[in-house]
Design an enzyme around this catalytic site. Structure first.
Site, PDB file in Angstrom:
ATOM      1  N   LYS A  54       0.846  -1.204   0.000  1.00 10.30           N
ATOM      2  CA  LYS A  54       0.000   0.000   0.000  1.00 10.30           C
ATOM      3  C   LYS A  54       0.877   1.248   0.000  1.00 10.30           C
ATOM      4  CE  LYS A  54      -4.105   1.712   2.527  1.00 10.30           C
ATOM      5  NZ  LYS A  54      -5.012   1.414   3.658  1.00 10.30           N
ATOM      6  N   SER A 131      -9.904   1.233   2.505  1.00 10.02           N
ATOM      7  CA  SER A 131      -9.054   2.073   1.683  1.00 10.02           C
ATOM      8  C   SER A 131      -7.928   1.309   0.977  1.00 10.02           C
ATOM      9  CB  SER A 131      -8.429   3.169   2.548  1.00 10.02           C
ATOM     10  OG  SER A 131      -7.573   2.605   3.535  1.00 10.02           O
ATOM     11  N   SER A 155     -10.101  -1.305   6.652  1.00  7.59           N
ATOM     12  CA  SER A 155      -9.587  -1.136   5.288  1.00  7.59           C
ATOM     13  C   SER A 155      -8.895  -2.342   4.682  1.00  7.59           C
ATOM     14  CB  SER A 155      -8.617   0.038   5.245  1.00  7.59           C
ATOM     15  OG  SER A 155      -9.351   1.213   5.160  1.00  7.59           O
TER      16      SER A 155
HETATM   17  N1  GLN Z   1     -13.373   3.524   6.114  1.00  9.12           N
HETATM   18  C1  GLN Z   1     -12.710   3.858   7.339  1.00  9.12           C
HETATM   19  C2  GLN Z   1     -12.265   5.303   7.312  1.00  9.12           C
HETATM   20  O1  GLN Z   1     -12.392   5.944   6.309  1.00  9.12           O
HETATM   21  C3  GLN Z   1     -11.574   2.920   7.587  1.00  9.12           C
HETATM   22  C4  GLN Z   1     -10.336   3.272   6.872  1.00  9.12           C
HETATM   23  C5  GLN Z   1      -9.149   2.429   7.191  1.00  9.12           C
HETATM   24  O2  GLN Z   1      -9.263   1.373   7.823  1.00  9.12           O
HETATM   25  N2  GLN Z   1      -7.985   2.924   6.794  1.00  9.12           N
HETATM   26  O3  GLN Z   1     -11.789   5.809   8.292  1.00  9.12           O
END
Ligand code: GLN
Length: 465
Positions: A54, A131, A155
């Protein structure tokens, strides 16, 4: 994985990238690295395995953008600890994977490099989940054997559910975060995607090490305690938290959930209903604390220490940094505003402190639910509790991009609901994994263990496919 198959997959990379936009940067040297590594001896534990990482994780050989215009040409002078560990185990990085900017999002649509597309639906633009969208897409498209994501509130687990992969978020602190660009540091956790749970185990074995460069890394002493506790059993008690049983779930997901329960029972495990009342507050707790931590972490991207400098002066109309900070995307900007609001004097006690208190209550309720002790809180374990929990991973099947887009435009908080099943575990730092219950179908369930019970959780997950 054989050397030959690794080479032939490298040749398909540009096409896969064109179709799904899984990467922000491809590694131009991966073929040479693969050839060099295969001739080295003795063989290393991840030799011939290709991976994507990532793009919020620092690498010295490729840019690290966080999916943001603010860092679009940022080059880290050092590697994250996990990059060093993977390299010394023989894994070859094929590139940096696409993501929602700074890890904020659930769809994989909020990237400066454009949206990532779901490889399970080659003929219709479908959400891959975020994400860690590119990490999921790269594995789903067979570009790599495994990939590295980060999971702050879901995510890794959500995109794994949408792409029919195993997506493992270990206990907080087991994998080093040194070189992982912070979003919400009290929850940020490095996670692993693969189609194959035994690959996840091998990668976790390599990464599960204390790192003195990360102050939140689990100490050697506590790691020793965990090893003494972990004794595999042939039959476990598995709890379904009633707070996570939602009405109106799509039928396919209900079928997948029942199938998982049947398999677990057929393997000799027992299923129970449990209640963890604070779970219903997890989304508001998460969306109070995560933006507050983000507002503080993102303050360093001011165009001076890190970040983007516009051609115009930083200071205009009495507003310092306005042109530099305007390079953030809309979602990131709204999280910074929300986070600062939650931290400001009027709302600090009523929002931030209250959320922290409720988080502690949630952790205590989790402790009371598990038979396994919690080495961090000192809770000895509840002998009338359960060993693991099971729930859905997602509220829906992956939506078409156009539907997701209009949903987010009509109300930006609509997408936050996607995290309802995953945020409780993030707040408590628990290990959790998405398990694809029907191969090649985006139907996942989530298994969860007590803090530190990662190895037994992975063994249980392996029983389900
Ligand atoms: N969707 C969640 C957020 O936007 C989780 C994101 C993540 O785990 N990086 O905070």
């Amino acid at each position: 994985m054989s050397f030959k198959s690794a080479i032939s997959r490298l040749e398909k990379l540009p096409l896969i990238q064109k179709q799904y936009n899984a990467f922000t940067h491809l590694n131009p040297n991966c073929k040479e690295l693969l050839i060099k590594d295969v001739s080295s001896s003795p063989k290393k534990s991840l030799t011939n395995l290709l991976y994507g990482i990532k793009d919020n994780i620092a690498t010295s050989d490729m840019p690290t953008s966080c999916g943001s215009k603010v860092l679009h040409n940022y080059q880290s002078p050092f590697d994250a600890t996990i990059v060093e560990l993977l390299e010394s185990a023989g894994a070859i990085s094929v590139g940096k994977t696409n993501l929602d900017e700074f890890g904020m999002g659930s769809g994989g649509l909020f990237s400066h490099f454009g949206p990532t597309k779901n490889p399970l639906f080659p003929f219709q633009d479908t959400v891959v989940g975020g994400s860690s969208s590119g990490s999921a897409a790269a594995v789903a498209a067979d570009a790599v054997d495994f990939s590295i994501g980060t999971d702050t509130g879901g995510s890794v687990r959500l995109p794994a559910a949408y792409t029919s992969l195993f997506g493992f978020k270990p206990s907080y602190g087991r994998i080093s975060r040194f070189g992982v660009i912070a979003y919400a540091q009290s929850m940020d956790t490095v996670g692993i995607f693969s189609k194959n749970v035994s690959i996840i185990k091998s990668v976790f074995d390599v990464l599960d090490k204390h790192d003195k460069k990360d102050p939140t890394s689990l100490s050697e002493n506590l790691r020793g305690k965990l090893r003494q506790l972990s004794s595999p059993q042939s039959s476990y008690k598995i709890g379904i938290p009633q707070e996570l049983l939602q009405d109106n779930m799509p039928l396919e997901l209900q079928d997948g959930f029942l199938l998982a329960l049947e398999k677990l029972e057929a393997n000799g495990h027992e299923i129970y209903g449990v209640s963890i009342p604070q779970m219903v507050n997890s989304l508001p707790i998460y969306y109070t604390l995560a933006p507050a931590e983000a507002a503080s972490n993102l303050a360093r991207f001011d165009g001076l220490r890190y970040g983007y400098r516009d051609d115009v002066a930083d200071s205009r109309d009495d507003t310092l940094f306005a042109p530099t900070r305007s390079a953030f995307g809309d979602e990131v900007k709204s999280r910074i505003v929300l986070g600062n609001y939650n931290l400001c004097s009027e709302s600090f006690n009523n929002h931030y402190i209250k959320a922290q208190r409720l988080r502690v209550d949630l952790i205590n309720e989790f402790d009371n639910t598990f038979t396994h002790p919690n080495i961090l809180t000192g809770f000895p374990g509840n002998q009338n509790g359960v060993d693991f929990l099971i729930s859905f991973s997602s509220i829906n099947l992956p939506p078409a991009m156009s539907d997701y887009d209009s949903d987010c435009t009509s109300n930006p908080t609509n997408s936050y609901v996607n995290d309802v099943f995953t945020t409780p575990m993030s707040l408590a730092g628990l290990p959790a994994i998405n398990v694809p219950v029907m191969a090649s179908n985006p139907i996942g369930i989530q298994l969860v263990g007590q803090y530190g019970d990662d190895s037994r959780l992975l063994d249980l997950a392996a029983e389900l496919l």
